[in-house]
Scaffold this active site. Structure first.
Site, PDB file in Angstrom:
ATOM      1  N   ASP A 239       0.856  -1.189   0.000  1.00  0.00           N
ATOM      2  CA  ASP A 239       0.000   0.000   0.000  1.00  0.00           C
ATOM      3  C   ASP A 239       0.890   1.236   0.000  1.00  0.00           C
ATOM      4  O   ASP A 239       1.750   1.394   0.865  1.00  0.00           O
ATOM      5  CB  ASP A 239      -0.907   0.004   1.224  1.00  0.00           C
ATOM      6  CG  ASP A 239      -1.900   1.156   1.202  1.00  0.00           C
ATOM      7  OD1 ASP A 239      -1.527   2.259   1.633  1.00  0.00           O
ATOM      8  OD2 ASP A 239      -3.030   0.959   0.740  1.00  0.00           O
ATOM      9  N   ASN A 247      -2.313  12.977  -4.099  1.00  0.00           N
ATOM     10  CA  ASN A 247      -3.379  13.471  -4.972  1.00  0.00           C
ATOM     11  C   ASN A 247      -3.832  14.868  -4.578  1.00  0.00           C
ATOM     12  O   ASN A 247      -4.056  15.740  -5.428  1.00  0.00           O
ATOM     13  CB  ASN A 247      -4.575  12.513  -4.941  1.00  0.00           C
ATOM     14  CG  ASN A 247      -4.367  11.278  -5.791  1.00  0.00           C
ATOM     15  OD1 ASN A 247      -3.690  11.319  -6.807  1.00  0.00           O
ATOM     16  ND2 ASN A 247      -4.951  10.169  -5.370  1.00  0.00           N
ATOM     17  N   HIS A 252      -4.368  14.608  -9.287  1.00  0.00           N
ATOM     18  CA  HIS A 252      -4.548  13.201  -9.611  1.00  0.00           C
ATOM     19  C   HIS A 252      -3.615  12.733 -10.726  1.00  0.00           C
ATOM     20  O   HIS A 252      -3.277  11.562 -10.794  1.00  0.00           O
ATOM     21  CB  HIS A 252      -6.010  12.936  -9.998  1.00  0.00           C
ATOM     22  CG  HIS A 252      -6.950  13.009  -8.843  1.00  0.00           C
ATOM     23  ND1 HIS A 252      -7.124  11.978  -7.944  1.00  0.00           N
ATOM     24  CD2 HIS A 252      -7.767  14.023  -8.418  1.00  0.00           C
ATOM     25  CE1 HIS A 252      -8.013  12.320  -7.034  1.00  0.00           C
ATOM     26  NE2 HIS A 252      -8.422  13.560  -7.286  1.00  0.00           N
ATOM     27  N   ASP A 256      -1.405   9.457 -10.537  1.00  0.00           N
ATOM     28  CA  ASP A 256      -1.316   8.387 -11.550  1.00  0.00           C
ATOM     29  C   ASP A 256       0.137   8.096 -11.906  1.00  0.00           C
ATOM     30  O   ASP A 256       0.528   6.932 -12.093  1.00  0.00           O
ATOM     31  CB  ASP A 256      -2.089   8.790 -12.809  1.00  0.00           C
ATOM     32  CG  ASP A 256      -3.594   8.797 -12.594  1.00  0.00           C
ATOM     33  OD1 ASP A 256      -4.050   8.222 -11.583  1.00  0.00           O
ATOM     34  OD2 ASP A 256      -4.315   9.362 -13.441  1.00  0.00           O
ATOM     35  N   GLU A 282      -4.536   2.226  -4.458  1.00  0.00           N
ATOM     36  CA  GLU A 282      -3.069   2.319  -4.356  1.00  0.00           C
ATOM     37  C   GLU A 282      -2.456   1.032  -3.813  1.00  0.00           C
ATOM     38  O   GLU A 282      -1.292   1.023  -3.401  1.00  0.00           O
ATOM     39  CB  GLU A 282      -2.672   3.506  -3.477  1.00  0.00           C
ATOM     40  CG  GLU A 282      -3.077   3.395  -2.011  1.00  0.00           C
ATOM     41  CD  GLU A 282      -4.469   3.959  -1.732  1.00  0.00           C
ATOM     42  OE1 GLU A 282      -4.723   4.341  -0.577  1.00  0.00           O
ATOM     43  OE2 GLU A 282      -5.283   4.023  -2.667  1.00  0.00           O
TER      44      GLU A 282
END
Length: 378
Positions: A239, A247, A252, A256, A282
């Site tokens: 994680d 973010n 965002h 990504d 994630e």
């Protein structure tokens, strides 16, 4: 055993219909049907050859409706073609039943000629909207020219030659070659679309890793193989730490990019038989075949360090990316759902690693009789 019904793809079905048309043409026009099936029935041959000509035209129209395709549009033209086919077959059957050979000859030659003209007209009507119609027009033009040459040769309008008499066959061959090329291209495109669809169904587009569904399928198949019984297998849940903050602070798009970079780094360290996937959000997961807990923990630690030492650079600004790892291990038992057990244990340890400060590797208690290492960090 249960048998599934076999269905042809649209392109394969279209090619099959064209092949049927060519076979019928050769059975009738070349007299193969007479030689093979009823050599002692010249009367039957007189009518069967003509009837095969009608069937050839029918198959051509069926091919036409599938090739463009007209039947899917349910246009008035499609309904007219169906009526035309029905009239051609019914009138042929009546002429044969009444033994009106001259009428049957007129029906057969008229039907084939008119059918060829119809195919040309339909191709012309669709030539602006469809590249396939242009190929069809070219192919049918060869067929029509060959048919015209044969007819004029037989009627004595032009000098009789062997090439002229066989013009219809030559035209059909060129027609088939052109359409076969188009259909082969269609089949390649369909196959590529299937490959693409399969990839999209099993992979995450952002990270290019297997998605969770594909991971569970592949891992489940591995764990169910009898030859893997009682072998150690490990599971790592990963994680990305503070991903929401990435973010929120950078957008965002940067989030990504962070996911993509983590996926690339993990893929570069992926061993031959490891199964790596984006689990969701994630989170990522790795199944490590033939790997006991100590080796899995060392591997997870290498990955943790790798991520920490490779920050994401955005507009010349480094963004630190770390991750927490939960590791579980067990011996494969095909009688139990080992994958679910591994996931639950690894997921539990992942949250322990996050609660312990993140950027950690937390191993679960092994079921192989090995004492687990302590939570590790740099």
């Amino acid at each position: 055993m249960l048998w599934k019904p076999f269905r042809l793809s649209p392109a394969t079905d279209t090619a099959s219909r064209k092949c049927s048309s060519i076979r019928i043409s050769y059975l009738g026009y070349e007299g193969f049907a007479f030689s093979w099936f009823y050599p002692n029935s010249p009367q039957l041959q007189n009518y069967s050859t003509l009837f095969f000509m009608v069937l050839h035209g029918v198959c051509g129209l069926i091919f036409l409706s599938s090739y463009l395709p007209l039947s899917r549009k349910q246009s008035p033209l499609s309904r007219m073609l169906k009526l035309y086919v029905a009239v051609g077959i019914i009138s042929s059957v009546i002429a044969i039943f009444l033994q009106l050979h001259l009428l049957m000859s007129w029906i057969a030659f008229s039907f084939v000629t008119l059918t060829t003209l119809i195919m040309i007209v339909v191709a012309l009507l669709n030539v602006a909207a469809s590249i396939d119609a242009r190929y069809l027009l070219l192919a049918v033009s060869f067929s029509m020219f060959g048919l015209l040459t044969s007819a004029l040769s037989v009627w004595g309008i032009i000098s009789y030659t062997s090439w002229g008499f066989h013009g219809a066959e030559i035209g059909v061959v060129f027609e088939a070659m052109i359409l076969a090329t188009v259909l082969a291209s269609r089949l390649r495109n369909i196959e590529q679309e299937k490959i693409t669809a399969q990839y999209l169904a099993t992979h995450d587009l952002l990270t290019r890793l297997h998605n969770r569904r594909a991971f569970e399928d592949i891992a489940g198949q591995y764990l169910q193989q009898a030859e893997n019984h009682r072998k150690p297998v490990s599971f790592i849940m990963i994680d990305i730490d503070h991903f929401k903050a990435i973010n929120d602070n950078y957008g965002h798009q940067v989030g990504d990019q962070a996911l993509h970079q983590v996926a690339v780094l993990l893929s570069q360290q992926q061993r031959k038989n490891d199964i790596l996937a984006r689990w969701g959000g994630e989170e990522m997961a790795i199944l490590l075949p033939d790997t006991a807990l100590p080796q899995a923990v060392r591997y997870a630690e290498q990955l943790r360090v790798l991520l920490e030492c490779n920050p994401l650079t955005v507009t010349h600004k480094p963004i630190r990316i770390t991750a927490s790892f939960g590791v579980a291990s067990c011996l494969i038992d095909i009688k139990q759902n080992c994958l679910e057990t591994l996931f639950l244990e690894a997921d539990h340890m992942l949250y322990i690693a996050k609660d312990s400060g993140r950027n950690l590797v937390a191993p679960a208690v092994a079921t192989v009789g090995i004492s687990p290492p302590s939570v590790s960090t740099l």
